[in-house]
Motif scaffolding. Structure first.
Motif, PDB file in Angstrom:
ATOM      1  N   SER A   1       0.830  -1.209   0.000  1.00 47.33           N
ATOM      2  CA  SER A   1       0.000   0.000   0.000  1.00 47.33           C
ATOM      3  C   SER A   1       0.859   1.251   0.000  1.00 47.33           C
ATOM      4  CB  SER A   1      -0.918  -0.006   1.224  1.00 47.33           C
ATOM      5  OG  SER A   1      -0.156  -0.084   2.423  1.00 47.33           O
ATOM      6  N   SER A   2       2.095   1.147   0.499  1.00 48.20           N
ATOM      7  CA  SER A   2       2.983   2.303   0.545  1.00 48.20           C
ATOM      8  C   SER A   2       3.788   2.486  -0.740  1.00 48.20           C
ATOM      9  CB  SER A   2       3.947   2.164   1.729  1.00 48.20           C
ATOM     10  OG  SER A   2       4.717   0.973   1.610  1.00 48.20           O
ATOM     11  N   THR A   3       3.719   1.536  -1.669  1.00 50.98           N
ATOM     12  CA  THR A   3       4.486   1.626  -2.912  1.00 50.98           C
ATOM     13  C   THR A   3       3.905   2.688  -3.831  1.00 50.98           C
ATOM     14  OG1 THR A   3       5.061  -0.729  -2.782  1.00 50.98           O
ATOM     15  CG2 THR A   3       5.365   0.364  -4.904  1.00 50.98           C
ATOM     16  N   LYS A   4       4.756   3.596  -4.305  1.00 53.07           N
ATOM     17  CA  LYS A   4       4.289   4.639  -5.224  1.00 53.07           C
ATOM     18  C   LYS A   4       4.124   4.042  -6.611  1.00 53.07           C
ATOM     19  CE  LYS A   4       7.049   8.019  -6.425  1.00 53.07           C
ATOM     20  NZ  LYS A   4       7.831   9.287  -6.374  1.00 53.07           N
ATOM     21  N   ILE A   5       2.982   4.295  -7.216  1.00 45.59           N
ATOM     22  CA  ILE A   5       2.713   3.784  -8.559  1.00 45.59           C
ATOM     23  C   ILE A   5       3.259   4.762  -9.590  1.00 45.59           C
ATOM     24  CG2 ILE A   5       0.931   3.060 -10.192  1.00 45.59           C
ATOM     25  CD1 ILE A   5       1.345   1.210  -7.781  1.00 45.59           C
ATOM     26  N   GLY A   6       4.008   4.216 -10.556  1.00 45.87           N
ATOM     27  CA  GLY A   6       4.530   5.043 -11.630  1.00 45.87           C
ATOM     28  C   GLY A   6       5.723   5.880 -11.204  1.00 45.87           C
ATOM     29  N   LEU A   7       6.141   6.770 -12.100  1.00 42.74           N
ATOM     30  CA  LEU A   7       7.310   7.609 -11.901  1.00 42.74           C
ATOM     31  C   LEU A   7       6.907   9.071 -11.835  1.00 42.74           C
ATOM     32  CD1 LEU A   7       9.565   5.785 -14.488  1.00 42.74           C
ATOM     33  CD2 LEU A   7       9.892   5.758 -12.012  1.00 42.74           C
ATOM     34  N   GLY A   8       7.692   9.846 -11.080  1.00 38.77           N
ATOM     35  CA  GLY A   8       7.375  11.258 -10.951  1.00 38.77           C
ATOM     36  C   GLY A   8       8.526  12.029 -10.349  1.00 38.77           C
ATOM     37  N   ARG A   9       8.263  13.260  -9.994  1.00 42.69           N
ATOM     38  CA  ARG A   9       9.275  14.194  -9.510  1.00 42.69           C
ATOM     39  C   ARG A   9      10.075  13.607  -8.342  1.00 42.69           C
ATOM     40  NH1 ARG A   9       8.062  20.335  -7.237  1.00 42.69           N
ATOM     41  NH2 ARG A   9      10.252  20.866  -6.761  1.00 42.69           N
ATOM     42  N   GLY A  10      11.409  13.753  -8.433  1.00 40.66           N
ATOM     43  CA  GLY A  10      12.287  13.302  -7.373  1.00 40.66           C
ATOM     44  C   GLY A  10      12.751  11.864  -7.488  1.00 40.66           C
ATOM     45  N   ASP A  11      12.205  11.100  -8.431  1.00 44.03           N
ATOM     46  CA  ASP A  11      12.613   9.698  -8.585  1.00 44.03           C
ATOM     47  C   ASP A  11      13.988   9.615  -9.245  1.00 44.03           C
ATOM     48  OD1 ASP A  11      10.359   8.674  -7.409  1.00 44.03           O
ATOM     49  OD2 ASP A  11       9.291   8.370  -9.297  1.00 44.03           O
ATOM     50  N   PHE A  12      14.797   8.684  -8.747  1.00 40.58           N
ATOM     51  CA  PHE A  12      16.108   8.397  -9.336  1.00 40.58           C
ATOM     52  C   PHE A  12      16.136   6.925  -9.697  1.00 40.58           C
ATOM     53  CE2 PHE A  12      20.529   6.933  -8.733  1.00 40.58           C
ATOM     54  CZ  PHE A  12      21.115   7.640  -9.765  1.00 40.58           C
TER      55      PHE A  12
END
Length: 263
Positions: free
Chosen positions: A63-74
């Motif tokens: 449930s805590s996993t962020k779906i997809g990619l976005g700002r700040g991802d490396f």
């Protein structure tokens, strides 16, 4: 007299039976203030549910996993890459004289590739790819004949790309990019005693691809780049009596597929 005695005996026995039954059905009532205990089956204890909210395995989508990619991802990506030089046109000269009909060709090659990518916004990222591939070089046509072995060279073409991602925070996220390439030819070996050398080169690149979130922070990536570059190379014999120069539009197509991890 006997009948009367029998009747009395029967009456006494019946009364005794009635009194016994009444005594058996009497329930003792505990005095006021005393506790009453009742024997009842005891249910087995139920285990408390395991709280996984604070832990998520590296190969789990929680449930805590962020779906997809976005700002700040490396992201760090390891791919298999194919380098496919297009050899669009060549200009070959021998001791300063142009050789009509002669051209240069280079072989295709496949190698691992490392990519580092950072997202400045949800849509905009910057990535750097690095790999090195070895290619065989040959001359064809004109005075060079059907095929003349020139030698081999390793190519290091780091490419910096700005990409626009169309579907941030989605599992499937296609993108297009525009970049710049700087290519260094190294570990060059000429054939038949030739000395082979080349200068730095580079050029623009365009690409398209997509990222797909597989599980947790793991992504699958597929990408196609078209790099535009010209190679300037020369070869000469040990006595320096033969000098060949070549200008070649390599324009390699770079195809890759691999696995990435988001930090």
């Amino acid at each position: 007299m006997m009948k009367t005695g029998s009747f009395l005996a029967t009456t006494v026995l019946a009364a005794s039976a009635l009194c016994g039954t009444a005594h058996a059905q009497t329930v003792a009532v505990p005095p006021a203030g005393a506790s009453a205990y009742v024997n009842a089956p005891v249910a087995a204890p139920v285990a408390a549910p395991v709280d996984r909210s604070g832990h998520c395995g590296i190969f789990e989508t929680c449930s805590s996993t962020k779906i997809g990619l976005g700002r700040g991802d490396f992201m760090v990506r390891l791919s298999g890459v194919g380098i496919l030089p297009q050899d669009r046109d060549s200009k070959v000269s021998l001791n300063g004289q142009h050789l009509p009909g002669a051209h240069i060709s280079t072989t295709n090659q496949a190698m691992p590739e490392l990519t580092l990518e950072y997202f400045f916004t949800d849509n905009l990222s910057l990535d750097l790819i690095a790999t090195s591939t070895r290619h065989e070089v040959a001359g064809h046509g004109g005075a060079l004949g059907a095929k003349t072995d020139v030698g081999s060279a390793w190519v290091l073409p780091p490419t910096l790309t700005v990409a626009w991602h169309f579907r941030p925070h989605k599992r499937f996220n296609p993108y297009v990019g525009l970049g710049a390439n700087l290519t260094w030819f190294h570990s060059m070996h000429g054939a038949d005693g030739l000395k082979l050398n080349s200068g730095f080169t580079g050029g623009p690149s365009v690409n398209a691809g997509f990222d797909y979130q597989i599980v947790g922070n793991w992504f699958f990536n597929a990408d196609v780049k078209q790099v535009f570059m010209r190679m300037h190379a020369w070869a000469q014999n040990s006595a320096e009596t033969v000098r060949i120069r070549a200008h070649e539009s390599l324009d390699p197509t770079v195809v890759s597929a691999g696995i990435a991890y988001r930090f």
